[in-house]
Scaffold this motif. Sequence first.
Motif, PDB file in Angstrom:
ATOM      1  N   TYR A 245      42.834 113.557   3.070  1.00  9.07           N
ATOM      2  CA  TYR A 245      41.445 113.426   3.499  1.00  9.07           C
ATOM      3  C   TYR A 245      41.247 114.026   4.884  1.00  9.07           C
ATOM      4  O   TYR A 245      40.248 114.691   5.152  1.00  9.07           O
ATOM      5  N   ARG A 246      42.202 113.809   5.756  1.00  8.14           N
ATOM      6  CA  ARG A 246      42.123 114.388   7.098  1.00  8.14           C
ATOM      7  C   ARG A 246      42.148 115.918   7.011  1.00  8.14           C
ATOM      8  O   ARG A 246      41.377 116.593   7.706  1.00  8.14           O
ATOM      9  N   PHE A 247      42.991 116.462   6.142  1.00  8.10           N
ATOM     10  CA  PHE A 247      43.090 117.915   6.012  1.00  8.10           C
ATOM     11  C   PHE A 247      41.788 118.501   5.467  1.00  8.10           C
ATOM     12  O   PHE A 247      41.301 119.526   5.965  1.00  8.10           O
ATOM     13  N   ILE A 248      41.200 117.862   4.460  1.00  7.73           N
ATOM     14  CA  ILE A 248      39.941 118.348   3.896  1.00  7.73           C
ATOM     15  C   ILE A 248      38.849 118.354   4.961  1.00  7.73           C
ATOM     16  O   ILE A 248      38.057 119.300   5.062  1.00  7.73           O
ATOM     17  N   ASN A 249      38.796 117.308   5.776  1.00 13.80           N
ATOM     18  CA  ASN A 249      37.795 117.252   6.836  1.00 13.80           C
ATOM     19  C   ASN A 249      38.009 118.345   7.874  1.00 13.80           C
ATOM     20  O   ASN A 249      37.052 118.941   8.370  1.00 13.80           O
ATOM     21  N   ALA A 250      39.264 118.601   8.218  1.00 15.41           N
ATOM     22  CA  ALA A 250      39.551 119.655   9.191  1.00 15.41           C
ATOM     23  C   ALA A 250      39.134 121.015   8.650  1.00 15.41           C
ATOM     24  O   ALA A 250      38.552 121.837   9.381  1.00 15.41           O
ATOM     25  N   VAL A 251      39.399 121.270   7.376  1.00 17.69           N
ATOM     26  CA  VAL A 251      39.012 122.541   6.766  1.00 17.69           C
ATOM     27  C   VAL A 251      37.491 122.644   6.676  1.00 17.69           C
ATOM     28  O   VAL A 251      36.910 123.697   6.951  1.00 17.69           O
ATOM     29  N   SER A 252      36.825 121.552   6.296  1.00 11.76           N
ATOM     30  CA  SER A 252      35.366 121.554   6.243  1.00 11.76           C
ATOM     31  C   SER A 252      34.775 121.810   7.622  1.00 11.76           C
ATOM     32  O   SER A 252      33.819 122.579   7.779  1.00 11.76           O
ATOM     33  N   ASP A 253      35.354 121.171   8.627  1.00 11.79           N
ATOM     34  CA  ASP A 253      34.899 121.376  10.008  1.00 11.79           C
ATOM     35  C   ASP A 253      35.037 122.848  10.401  1.00 11.79           C
ATOM     36  O   ASP A 253      34.127 123.445  10.978  1.00 11.79           O
ATOM     37  N   PHE A 254      36.183 123.437  10.059  1.00 13.99           N
ATOM     38  CA  PHE A 254      36.410 124.845  10.379  1.00 13.99           C
ATOM     39  C   PHE A 254      35.454 125.746   9.598  1.00 13.99           C
ATOM     40  O   PHE A 254      34.834 126.653  10.157  1.00 13.99           O
TER      41      PHE A 254
ATOM     42  N   GLN B 188      44.068 122.890  15.463  1.00 13.89           N
ATOM     43  CA  GLN B 188      43.493 122.027  16.494  1.00 13.89           C
ATOM     44  C   GLN B 188      42.509 121.038  15.885  1.00 13.89           C
ATOM     45  O   GLN B 188      42.467 119.868  16.277  1.00 13.89           O
ATOM     46  N   ARG B 189      41.731 121.487  14.919  1.00 18.80           N
ATOM     47  CA  ARG B 189      40.773 120.598  14.274  1.00 18.80           C
ATOM     48  C   ARG B 189      41.487 119.497  13.485  1.00 18.80           C
ATOM     49  O   ARG B 189      40.995 118.366  13.408  1.00 18.80           O
ATOM     50  N   TYR B 190      42.630 119.824  12.910  1.00 18.94           N
ATOM     51  CA  TYR B 190      43.372 118.813  12.149  1.00 18.94           C
ATOM     52  C   TYR B 190      44.065 117.818  13.073  1.00 18.94           C
ATOM     53  O   TYR B 190      43.976 116.598  12.875  1.00 18.94           O
ATOM     54  N   PHE B 191      44.755 118.306  14.097  1.00 22.32           N
ATOM     55  CA  PHE B 191      45.583 117.422  14.928  1.00 22.32           C
ATOM     56  C   PHE B 191      44.812 116.758  16.067  1.00 22.32           C
ATOM     57  O   PHE B 191      45.186 115.663  16.488  1.00 22.32           O
ATOM     58  N   ASP B 192      43.742 117.391  16.567  1.00 23.12           N
ATOM     59  CA  ASP B 192      43.131 116.921  17.805  1.00 23.12           C
ATOM     60  C   ASP B 192      41.684 116.447  17.696  1.00 23.12           C
ATOM     61  O   ASP B 192      41.131 115.958  18.681  1.00 23.12           O
ATOM     62  N   ALA B 193      41.033 116.610  16.548  1.00 22.62           N
ATOM     63  CA  ALA B 193      39.623 116.220  16.436  1.00 22.62           C
ATOM     64  C   ALA B 193      39.458 114.720  16.673  1.00 22.62           C
ATOM     65  O   ALA B 193      40.113 113.910  16.003  1.00 22.62           O
ATOM     66  N   PRO B 194      38.604 114.303  17.601  1.00 19.80           N
ATOM     67  CA  PRO B 194      38.439 112.872  17.907  1.00 19.80           C
ATOM     68  C   PRO B 194      37.988 112.054  16.702  1.00 19.80           C
ATOM     69  O   PRO B 194      38.404 110.898  16.544  1.00 19.80           O
TER      70      PRO B 194
ATOM     71  N   MET C  17      33.587 119.933  19.869  1.00 22.34           N
ATOM     72  CA  MET C  17      33.142 119.988  18.476  1.00 22.34           C
ATOM     73  C   MET C  17      31.748 119.386  18.318  1.00 22.34           C
ATOM     74  O   MET C  17      30.954 119.843  17.504  1.00 22.34           O
ATOM     75  N   ALA C  18      31.415 118.343  19.115  1.00 22.83           N
ATOM     76  CA  ALA C  18      30.116 117.696  18.981  1.00 22.83           C
ATOM     77  C   ALA C  18      28.977 118.667  19.233  1.00 22.83           C
ATOM     78  O   ALA C  18      27.944 118.647  18.557  1.00 22.83           O
ATOM     79  N   ALA C  19      29.150 119.550  20.233  1.00 24.06           N
ATOM     80  CA  ALA C  19      28.099 120.513  20.535  1.00 24.06           C
ATOM     81  C   ALA C  19      27.891 121.478  19.380  1.00 24.06           C
ATOM     82  O   ALA C  19      26.763 121.841  19.032  1.00 24.06           O
ATOM     83  N   GLU C  20      29.007 121.907  18.755  1.00 24.75           N
ATOM     84  CA  GLU C  20      28.898 122.823  17.624  1.00 24.75           C
ATOM     85  C   GLU C  20      28.172 122.152  16.471  1.00 24.75           C
ATOM     86  O   GLU C  20      27.340 122.761  15.800  1.00 24.75           O
ATOM     87  N   VAL C  21      28.485 120.889  16.232  1.00 23.19           N
ATOM     88  CA  VAL C  21      27.851 120.159  15.148  1.00 23.19           C
ATOM     89  C   VAL C  21      26.356 120.089  15.363  1.00 23.19           C
ATOM     90  O   VAL C  21      25.560 120.331  14.453  1.00 23.19           O
ATOM     91  N   GLU C  22      25.947 119.754  16.593  1.00 21.76           N
ATOM     92  CA  GLU C  22      24.529 119.608  16.872  1.00 21.76           C
ATOM     93  C   GLU C  22      23.811 120.919  16.644  1.00 21.76           C
ATOM     94  O   GLU C  22      22.680 120.948  16.172  1.00 21.76           O
ATOM     95  N   ASN C  23      24.448 122.031  16.964  1.00 15.02           N
ATOM     96  CA  ASN C  23      23.798 123.324  16.823  1.00 15.02           C
ATOM     97  C   ASN C  23      23.757 123.798  15.377  1.00 15.02           C
ATOM     98  O   ASN C  23      22.811 124.460  14.967  1.00 15.02           O
TER      99      ASN C  23
END
Length: 310
Positions: free
Chosen positions: A263-272, A247-253, A1-7
């Motif tokens: 809050y965790r769910f909102i972050n996972a959806v935002s990440d996706f 995966q983003r909800y359960f496994d994101a570091p 996920m970190a690589a995707e964020v940087e890009n």
Amino acid sequence: MAAEVENMFYTREKPWHGLGTMVQEAPTSADALILAGLDWNVIQKPIQTVEGYPIPGFRANIRDFDNKILGVVTSRYKVVQNRDAFAFTDELLGEGVTYETAGSLQEGRRTWMLAKLPHRYIISGDEIIPYLVLMNSHDGSGSIKAAMTPIRVVCNNTLNLALSTAKRFWSTNHTGDIGGKLEEARYTLLYADKYMGELGKTIDQLQKVKLSDRQVYEYIDSLFPLFDNPTEQQKKNLLRLKEDLKQRYFDAPDLSHIGKNGYRFINAVSDFATHSKPLRESANYKESLFARTIDGNAMIDRAYDLVRSA
């Protein structure tokens, strides 16, 4: 996920969403426009049919240096040049706001500037930086707009939720006088500060909404409804999207220290919604993603509604 964020998201080395030009050294909005190649003017010309008959009541907005038609508008439409649209933000610089990036969408039909507000917020243990995106349009689609875009620093998730208690975006009017610009700047900072205050309260509330795994699966199903009579490929595509979000909800570091809550769910959806690769990447994919960041992402807002009803 970190690589995707940087890009995908803005860093000191790269423009935001891979769009626009870095303008951090610009002391004024006029300098920022020059650096970004947006220091052009829009002129209006009458339009006519192919037979040469004039079309009353309408004008064409044309970029001066290349005669690019940016939009057809009514004769009552008043052009607001880029330099005028963003000039009031120069008053914000006295409050510690800094320009970051500037660019355009749809070949110049919409121009924008990204500014970082001076305050850093620590909300529920997370550092969140408020950004302000200002946008001007030349196609008649809207007025000058300012939009809040808070970013959760650890993963660059966008937290621009549609709050009922504070505005996420608002329109500004070009007044032309320095007193008006000072007034617009003052209200912009007031709106921004109010939004961040309400966002902090909302995040605290979301942390208190405990979610079972079953609820999370149900919410994900709700975000990805199945079409009537889907093909096998559509089923596979939908399953892939659901598994990605799970995966983003359960496994994101970056979410490992956060309990299983809203809050965790909102972050996972935002990440996706902001980092995942689309099934088919169109030519204007990045521009569309950027526009949703400004105007509001329907998937994130839908997830927020689901959690609030829990």
